[in-house]
Design a protein around this motif. Sequence first.
Motif, short mmCIF file in Angstrom:
data_model
loop_
_atom_site.label_atom_id
_atom_site.label_comp_id
_atom_site.label_asym_id
_atom_site.label_seq_id
_atom_site.Cartn_x
_atom_site.Cartn_y
_atom_site.Cartn_z
N GLN A 137 0.83 -1.21 0.00
CA GLN A 137 0.00 0.00 0.00
C GLN A 137 0.86 1.26 0.00
N VAL A 138 1.80 1.35 0.94
CA VAL A 138 2.63 2.54 1.06
C VAL A 138 3.59 2.66 -0.13
N GLY A 139 4.15 1.53 -0.57
CA GLY A 139 5.10 1.55 -1.67
C GLY A 139 4.45 1.71 -3.03
N VAL A 140 3.12 1.49 -3.11
CA VAL A 140 2.36 1.60 -4.37
C VAL A 140 3.03 0.75 -5.46
N PHE A 141 3.20 -0.53 -5.18
CA PHE A 141 3.75 -1.44 -6.17
C PHE A 141 3.05 -2.79 -6.07
N SER A 142 3.11 -3.53 -7.15
CA SER A 142 2.53 -4.87 -7.16
C SER A 142 3.57 -5.88 -6.67
N PRO A 143 3.17 -6.81 -5.82
CA PRO A 143 4.12 -7.83 -5.39
C PRO A 143 4.55 -8.75 -6.53
N ARG A 171 -6.98 1.77 4.03
CA ARG A 171 -7.39 2.45 2.80
C ARG A 171 -6.91 1.62 1.62
N PRO A 172 -7.80 1.27 0.68
CA PRO A 172 -7.38 0.46 -0.47
C PRO A 172 -6.31 1.16 -1.29
N GLY A 173 -5.40 0.39 -1.85
CA GLY A 173 -4.36 0.92 -2.72
C GLY A 173 -4.48 0.32 -4.11
N GLU A 174 -3.70 0.84 -5.00
CA GLU A 174 -3.76 0.39 -6.39
C GLU A 174 -3.45 -1.10 -6.53
N HIS A 175 -2.62 -1.63 -5.65
CA HIS A 175 -2.18 -3.03 -5.78
C HIS A 175 -2.53 -3.88 -4.56
N THR A 176 -3.39 -3.37 -3.67
CA THR A 176 -3.74 -4.15 -2.49
C THR A 176 -4.78 -5.22 -2.84
N GLY A 177 -4.96 -6.13 -1.91
CA GLY A 177 -5.93 -7.20 -2.10
C GLY A 177 -5.26 -8.55 -2.26
N PRO A 178 -6.05 -9.62 -2.19
CA PRO A 178 -5.48 -10.97 -2.21
C PRO A 178 -5.05 -11.47 -3.58
N ALA A 179 -5.60 -10.92 -4.67
CA ALA A 179 -5.30 -11.47 -5.99
C ALA A 179 -3.82 -11.39 -6.36
#
Length: 301
Positions: A137-143, A171-179
Amino acid sequence: MSGPTSDEQVPAYWRGLGLPGLADIHVHFLPPSVLAKVWAYFDAAEANYGMAWPVHYRGSEPDRLETVRRLGLKAIPSLAYAHRPGMASWLNEWCTQFAARVPEAVHSGTFFPEPSAASDVRDALTAGARLFKVHVQVGVFSPVDRLLDEAWGVLAEARVPTVIHAGSAPRPGEHTGPAPVAELLRRHPELVLVIAHLGMSEYHAFADLAEAYDGVHLDTTMAGTDFTEQFAPMPDGYVQRLADLQAKVLLGSDFPNIPYAYAHQLEALDRLELGDDWMRAVLWENGARLLGLQPGPARDL
């Protein structure tokens, strides 16, 4: 025995369970300049999150170290996390210095999607890191950014745990979530991942991953507290899942950046009423296993 309602009651609580102390995997000790920015962000939480977030433990580093020692933490992660390119290497150097001067330190490391990611991880492992942290979330990157693929491979081979904040609360982020995490595990099924905050607010979906992969664990950071139940309450049926996942759930707190006393995290877990064996596993056994701690005599406080 009911959960502690003050920090002074915490040592008696874990002693009453027959434990040698607490194995908290989610504690932050950061470079002063970074910590000041974190605290400034939380000071503006009403604008950032729509609610106040008064940081409870604002003392100096020596004061904060004494606090966690008094509470009974037998290991102290630094758990720094990079949020921009070029940051990981100097954070890892600082964590190495922290580990050298703090006897109970859990030598931590971090990485970021950049060409040096794999070498940053290798260098940190060579220096002694045994726990990593990334913050999607803070880094705004996809794992699953391809710049991270080799770094994840190194960690999977080393079987060194990584605490990953990938849930969408507060707060939701661009890359957050389980997918994205599910895709990461498809690529690297041997990873040892610790899902921060039980993956709130996608509790059930992250529990699915903990059930599906041997190396996936959940940490309790801020979960079940009065504060987070206001915006990310545990859903129906979830407490039973925590019972079923007893061997996969680890104590986490987010000290010092919490808006309440440390004791309240233990109180919140106790009131789930999952029993003493579950509490022993969560407060000590599971975290001690991942962190390589050995049981010892209770610390004289």
